[in-house]
Design an enzyme around this catalytic site. Sequence first.
Site, PDB file in Angstrom:
ATOM      1  CE  LYS A 168      -4.502   0.619   0.006  1.00  0.00           C
ATOM      2  NZ  LYS A 168      -5.509  -0.307  -0.531  1.00  0.00           N
TER       3      LYS A 168
HETATM    4  P1  NAD Z   1     -12.752   7.592  -3.345  1.00  0.00           P
HETATM    5  O1  NAD Z   1     -11.753   8.620  -3.009  1.00  0.00           O
HETATM    6  O2  NAD Z   1     -13.164   7.400  -4.764  1.00  0.00           O
HETATM    7  O3  NAD Z   1     -14.082   7.866  -2.487  1.00  0.00           O
HETATM    8  C1  NAD Z   1     -14.068   7.985  -1.098  1.00  0.00           C
HETATM    9  C2  NAD Z   1     -15.426   8.485  -0.636  1.00  0.00           C
HETATM   10  O4  NAD Z   1     -15.429   8.529   0.789  1.00  0.00           O
HETATM   11  C3  NAD Z   1     -15.734   9.910  -1.115  1.00  0.00           C
HETATM   12  O5  NAD Z   1     -17.107   9.985  -1.415  1.00  0.00           O
HETATM   13  C4  NAD Z   1     -15.371  10.752   0.099  1.00  0.00           C
HETATM   14  O6  NAD Z   1     -16.062  11.988   0.135  1.00  0.00           O
HETATM   15  C5  NAD Z   1     -15.839   9.828   1.194  1.00  0.00           C
HETATM   16  N1  NAD Z   1     -15.229  10.152   2.495  1.00  0.00           N
HETATM   17  C6  NAD Z   1     -13.966  10.552   2.780  1.00  0.00           C
HETATM   18  N2  NAD Z   1     -13.838  10.791   4.083  1.00  0.00           N
HETATM   19  C7  NAD Z   1     -15.039  10.518   4.656  1.00  0.00           C
HETATM   20  C8  NAD Z   1     -15.540  10.595   5.956  1.00  0.00           C
HETATM   21  N3  NAD Z   1     -14.770  11.000   6.982  1.00  0.00           N
HETATM   22  N4  NAD Z   1     -16.840  10.232   6.162  1.00  0.00           N
HETATM   23  C9  NAD Z   1     -17.618   9.832   5.154  1.00  0.00           C
HETATM   24  N5  NAD Z   1     -17.201   9.752   3.872  1.00  0.00           N
HETATM   25  C10 NAD Z   1     -15.930  10.099   3.632  1.00  0.00           C
HETATM   26  O7  NAD Z   1     -12.199   6.222  -2.705  1.00  0.00           O
HETATM   27  P2  NAD Z   1     -12.583   4.725  -3.108  1.00  0.00           P
HETATM   28  O8  NAD Z   1     -11.585   4.255  -4.081  1.00  0.00           O
HETATM   29  O9  NAD Z   1     -14.038   4.656  -3.413  1.00  0.00           O
HETATM   30  O10 NAD Z   1     -12.264   3.965  -1.723  1.00  0.00           O
HETATM   31  C11 NAD Z   1     -13.238   3.845  -0.690  1.00  0.00           C
HETATM   32  C12 NAD Z   1     -12.847   2.696   0.229  1.00  0.00           C
HETATM   33  O11 NAD Z   1     -12.775   1.490  -0.524  1.00  0.00           O
HETATM   34  C13 NAD Z   1     -11.482   2.839   0.919  1.00  0.00           C
HETATM   35  O12 NAD Z   1     -11.547   2.249   2.202  1.00  0.00           O
HETATM   36  C14 NAD Z   1     -10.579   2.012   0.034  1.00  0.00           C
HETATM   37  O13 NAD Z   1      -9.427   1.547   0.724  1.00  0.00           O
HETATM   38  C15 NAD Z   1     -11.512   0.885  -0.326  1.00  0.00           C
HETATM   39  N6  NAD Z   1     -11.124   0.152  -1.537  1.00  0.00           N
HETATM   40  C16 NAD Z   1     -10.972   0.791  -2.732  1.00  0.00           C
HETATM   41  C17 NAD Z   1     -10.627   0.050  -3.857  1.00  0.00           C
HETATM   42  C18 NAD Z   1     -10.542   0.675  -5.228  1.00  0.00           C
HETATM   43  O14 NAD Z   1     -10.390  -0.062  -6.191  1.00  0.00           O
HETATM   44  N7  NAD Z   1     -10.650   1.979  -5.379  1.00  0.00           N
HETATM   45  C19 NAD Z   1     -10.399  -1.329  -3.751  1.00  0.00           C
HETATM   46  C20 NAD Z   1     -10.562  -1.951  -2.508  1.00  0.00           C
HETATM   47  C21 NAD Z   1     -10.926  -1.195  -1.412  1.00  0.00           C
END
Ligand code: NAD
Length: 426
Positions: free
Chosen positions: A115
């Site tokens: 990561k």
């Molecule tokens: P992203 O940046 O596209 O979206 C994140 C979202 O969370 C946004 O809507 C943001 O406004 C919101 N957010 C941020 N802080 C917040 C808070 N304090 N309270 C409520 N909402 C909040 O990110 P993503 O890629 O969608 O990732 C989201 C989660 O999924 C993370 O935990 C990430 O590790 C996990 N994840 C992502 C992927 C991927 O392929 N992108 C894969 C596996 C896991």
Amino acid sequence: MKTPAQPGSSLYDSDVFRMACRQFDLAADLMGLDPDVRERTKLPKRCLTVTVPVKHDDGRVRVYEGYRVQHHLSLGPTKGGIRFHPGVTIGEVAALAMWMSWKCAIAGLPYGGAKGGVSVDPGALSRRELEGLSRRYMQEIIPFVGPNIDVPAPDMGTNEQVMAWMMDTYSNQVGNSVPAVVTGKPLSVGGSEGRREATGRGVAYLVKRQLEAMGIDPRDATVAIQGFGNVGSEAALALREYGARIVAISDVSGGFHNPRGLDLDSALAHVAAHRGLAGWRGGDAVSNEALLELPCTVLVPAALERVITPANAGKLRCRVLAEAANGPTTNDADRILEERGDIEIIPDILCNSGGVVVSYFEWVQDLQSLFWARAEVLEKLCSILDRAREAVEGQRRRLGCSRRLAALTLGIGRVAEAKASRGLFP
Ligand code: NAD
């Protein structure tokens, strides 16, 4: 024989790293993991800390701190996202790298976990500043990454465009195009069909399978989603395709609720125009904390870790908790949910694995310069998710434990077995 928890590492010490270690210890105890392989399997192999100077639009240079952690090197290159968020610490990055290891092993991918992250608020940067940050961070970690070493991908606060800048920076350095150095790229530079929606779609698919196992028709299900970024919004769209009603969504600015269902297309158009949900008028306002306690069939945390705590675990009113975010449930909350026994948890290392599965497909396609159709990608994704889900359910039956411990023991067991087979060098 139980092995006492060992002191571990002070470098990474933080709530979230302790949480990942505690999960590991519970699983290792349950498996009776050989003490000779136990700490080797648990602690991250290596890490890099970098300072990232960025020239801002006002002419001033600001310096951000960035990290990359590689958890284990026993199965192939390492793989994992890069997070741009103000809360990023090296401890958080290390915990996320550990979870990536178990996730890849459960899905049967030839990777160790990794990561990366930079402590920065990407929403406060202009596009030019974001490009400067992305390029300079990649420049600093070049000796640490590569198609056969470590392959980054998007995570919170990063996206396809950021991956394209990083691929371009790496390629310029080595003198030829190297698409396989990162995944989650745009299609135009070697991205894969289906990658953008893979994590959210995978979450939705596993939710559907879980609902079916419980005798619930997805068309009768209501869904509340915390986080409306890549994962949350794609999960919402895929669950809507299955007939489910999305009753609540939120982002960092707050959330919206309508028990009759929300208009997702209008929400997405608002986010595209305003970089977030703030100011949308599609439902009653609800805080991020209150959203988690709304009555619904499926609750999907899709933002930050450690949002389900002992303070709210007793108040959740869902039937299924689908952990799209990494580490959304603290250890103590987990215990409360287990005692309650009325909520089926799809643990993060299974639930959100669709992203890394299609990242793996992207890497394979880039290495072969042979690209697949979207239908082929999605079909292969579902078959890997089915296999992973069945393996976790089988482990659960064998060990008589929670689905989280079943997933952890399966992932940890596969990594430990690889280490034992390879032996200790020298
Ligand atoms: P992203 O940046 O596209 O979206 C994140 C979202 O969370 C946004 O809507 C943001 O406004 C919101 N957010 C941020 N802080 C917040 C808070 N304090 N309270 C409520 N909402 C909040 O990110 P993503 O890629 O969608 O990732 C989201 C989660 O999924 C993370 O935990 C990430 O590790 C996990 N994840 C992502 C992927 C991927 O392929 N992108 C894969 C596996 C896991």
